[in-house]
Design an enzyme around this catalytic site. Structure first.
Site, short mmCIF file in Angstrom:
data_model
loop_
_atom_site.label_atom_id
_atom_site.label_comp_id
_atom_site.label_asym_id
_atom_site.label_seq_id
_atom_site.Cartn_x
_atom_site.Cartn_y
_atom_site.Cartn_z
N SER A 300 63.70 77.50 25.85
CA SER A 300 65.01 76.98 25.47
C SER A 300 65.16 76.67 23.98
O SER A 300 66.29 76.39 23.53
CB SER A 300 65.31 75.72 26.28
OG SER A 300 65.43 76.03 27.66
N THR A 301 64.09 76.70 23.21
CA THR A 301 64.24 76.49 21.77
C THR A 301 65.04 77.62 21.12
O THR A 301 65.48 77.49 19.97
CB THR A 301 62.86 76.37 21.08
OG1 THR A 301 62.06 77.50 21.43
CG2 THR A 301 62.15 75.09 21.50
#
Length: 577
Positions: A300-301
């Site tokens: 998700s970064t």
């Protein structure tokens, strides 16, 4: 009365000697003298060069005068690596008495099995053999005091690393010949090594210098090298990473700290590590500089990057509503899920809640080529331009081969790979008003000039979303610090096993910056396989981010921009993968 001698009375004297015999003897003597004269003329004149070379081969030696290797310093001038005088012990095997009882004492002092030492000295055809290299001066003098015939000392240099395992993956180490093998020692080996000198001498058979035969060429010491690393920040980052890995029973981890203004690398820590001063039983796991040499799917970064490119393309605004529905989306036979059914979210909410479905729907508003162009501009799939060995490129496949499901998964960090260093550098585009800036391992005083990827307004909009993600209701609340505003994005990615993904093995990430309005630093954290009940990036990696940010900004003298403590709810919102 004188007595006359009667020669005729002696048969020997009375016999007549042939004249040719005396002439033959004289001629023989003359030829012998001529032969000696010819040989002397050949040795001294005709074959002089040959015999001179033979003499030099046997007794003349060119001694290398080693140059003192340059020191490696941190940004404040503190020593990270330096050379100290050490002694190396060598021997002439044929001169050593193998039955000398003092030889056993020498083996004990040098920590060499006695049988191995005798075997090393058994070949008496050799005129030189190393016994042990780079022995500390006091120990070398004890061995020398034993007076073992045939053992000698030679001045040498030994590398020392005051910061030990905390900075091992940055500095690296040299081998016994003082050649760089890892890290900065390898990357800048030629610059640090200097230029050795030489001394031409005549030696006797015992190796003692009898005479200098030409002028000494003095060595040129290697220059000092000043890195951008701050040893205080480096040590603190390493210690907090180590604590987190032990607490979460993780396999490994890394931390990268970048100056968001200059692009300088302030810290790069990995665990497990090793002590470069004592590399006995060193393993490959300890040597791996995971922050640079390992690439992973970042999870998700990547979502803030997906949103930023959609903002830049004009497809969405921060307040655009994205319907994430029941938290499930089926695409090309595959189902994309969220941890919760969030329903309608703004684009800001997609980042705050870390919605996979929301990121996918935003990505669907763009073409594969648009996404690929932005990924490439941010350095993904590209060789990092940093003076360090082994830095990986990561992987972003050509956009023409992307299927719709692959474009969707890339929007939330699957289907492409990057190193932790690449992730940290990509976030400079948000911290530096939309510019991706070059990173450096060397000290730099001027602000970096980068390449514009996003507009300053869109970069500021993403920073606000990152602040929301690290604030109340976000997935990274444990990233907050006392006195400083922060923003960042957590990530949790299943680990690949063969062609699939392991259901219970994860990598936890957190990448962010502080202070959020005018960022000074970017910190990226990765924890590999946490297995103590928690594995989300917001719970495992974010606390390390928080502690490193707070300590780093204090060391840098950055004034706090918040007067109150951060508000952290008791239970963090779980993130989507």
């Amino acid at each position: 009365m004188s007595r006359s001698i009667a020669y005729s009375s002696s048969p020997l004297l009375a016999s007549k000697t042939p004249v040719w015999r005396s002439k033959f003897i004289v001629a023989g003597l003359a030829l012998a003298f001529l032969g000696l004269a010819g040989r002397a003329a050949y040795v001294q004149v005709i074959g002089n060069d040959f015999f001179q070379r033979q003499g030099e081969v046997r007794f003349a030696r060119t001694l290398e005068l080693p140059a003192n290797r340059g020191r490696i310093l941190d940004r404040n001038g503190l020593i990270l690596a330096t050379s100290v005088v050490a002694q190396s012990i060598w021997a002439i095997p044929e001169d050593v008495d193998k039955n000398d009882p003092k030889l056993r004492d020498a083996a004990r002092l040098l920590d060499i099995p006695y049988a191995d030492l005798k075997k090393r000295l058994s070949d008496e055809k050799k005129s030189f053999v190393w016994v042990k290299r780079q022995v500390d001066e006091p120990l070398a003098q004890k061995v020398h005091a034993l007076g073992v015939k045939g053992l000698y000392l030679r001045k040498d240099y030994k590398r020392q690393y005051p910061e030990g395992e905390a900075a091992a993956h940055v500095v690296g180490f040299t081998n016994v010949e003082d050649l760089g093998q890892e890290g900065v020692e390898l990357a800048f080996d030629k610059a640090l090594a200097g230029k050795p000198g030489s001394r031409r001498v005549i030696k006797d058979r015992l190796g003692r210098v009898v005479e200098d035969v030409r002028d000494v060429v003095a060595p040129v010491d290697g220059p000092d090298l000043q890195l951008s690393i701050d040893s205080k920040i480096q040590f603190f980052a390493y210690q907090k990473l180590k604590d987190a890995i032990e607490q979460n029973k993780a396999k490994a981890g890394s931390v990268v700290v970048l100056d968001a203004v200059t692009g300088e690398l302030l810290a790069l820590a990995n665990y497990p590590s090793y002590n470069p001063n004592n590399r006995v039983n060193l393993s490959g796991e300890q040597l791996r500089n995971r922050a640079l040499t390992d690439s992973f799917e970042p999870g998700s970064t990547m979502k803030p990057i997906t949103v930023a490119m959609a903002l830049e393309a004009g497809r969405v605004t921060p307040q655009t509503i994205i319907d994430t529905g029941p938290g499930r989306l089926t695409l090309a036979g595959a189902t994309i899920t969220d941890t919760h059914a969030y329903g309608a979210l703004t684009v800001e909410g997609v980042i705050q809640k870390s919605s996979n479905v929301g990121a996918t729907k935003i990505a669907q508003k763009m073409s594969a080529q648009e996404m690929w162009n932005t990924f490439t501009a941010l350095g993904f799939g590209q060789k990092p331009q940093i003076d360090f060995p082994g830095a990986v490129t990561g992987r972003v496949r050509p956009h023409k081969t992307w299927r719709p499901i692959e474009q969707a998964t890339m929007s939330y960090g699957y289907g492409l790979s990057a190193s932790l260093f690449q992730m940290a550098r990509s976030y400079t585009a948000f911290a530096h008003d939309g510019q991706i800036i070059p990173a450096t391992m060397l000290k730099r005083s001027e602000p970096a000039v980068g390449v514009q990827v996003f507009s300053a307004a869109n970069a500021a909009a993403v920073r606000k979303m990152l602040q929301m993600a690290a604030g109340p209701g976000g997935t990274g609340q444990k990233a907050q610090t006392v006195g400083y505003s922060v923003g960042g994005k957590s990530g949790t990615a299943h680990k690949q096993v063969g062609k699939g993904y392991a259901s219970n093995r994860y990598r936890a990430w957190f990448t962010g910056m502080a202070p959020i309005e005018t960022p000074r630093i970017i910190v990226a954290v990765m924890v590999d396989e946490p297995s103590n009940g928690q594995y989300f990036g917001g719970l495992v990696a974010a606390p390390v981010f928080s502690e490193v940010v707070q300590q780093t900004l204090r060391v840098m003298g950055v004034s706090p921009d918040m007067e109150v403590k951060p508000q952290i709810v008791a239970k963090s919102v779980e993130e989507s993968f």
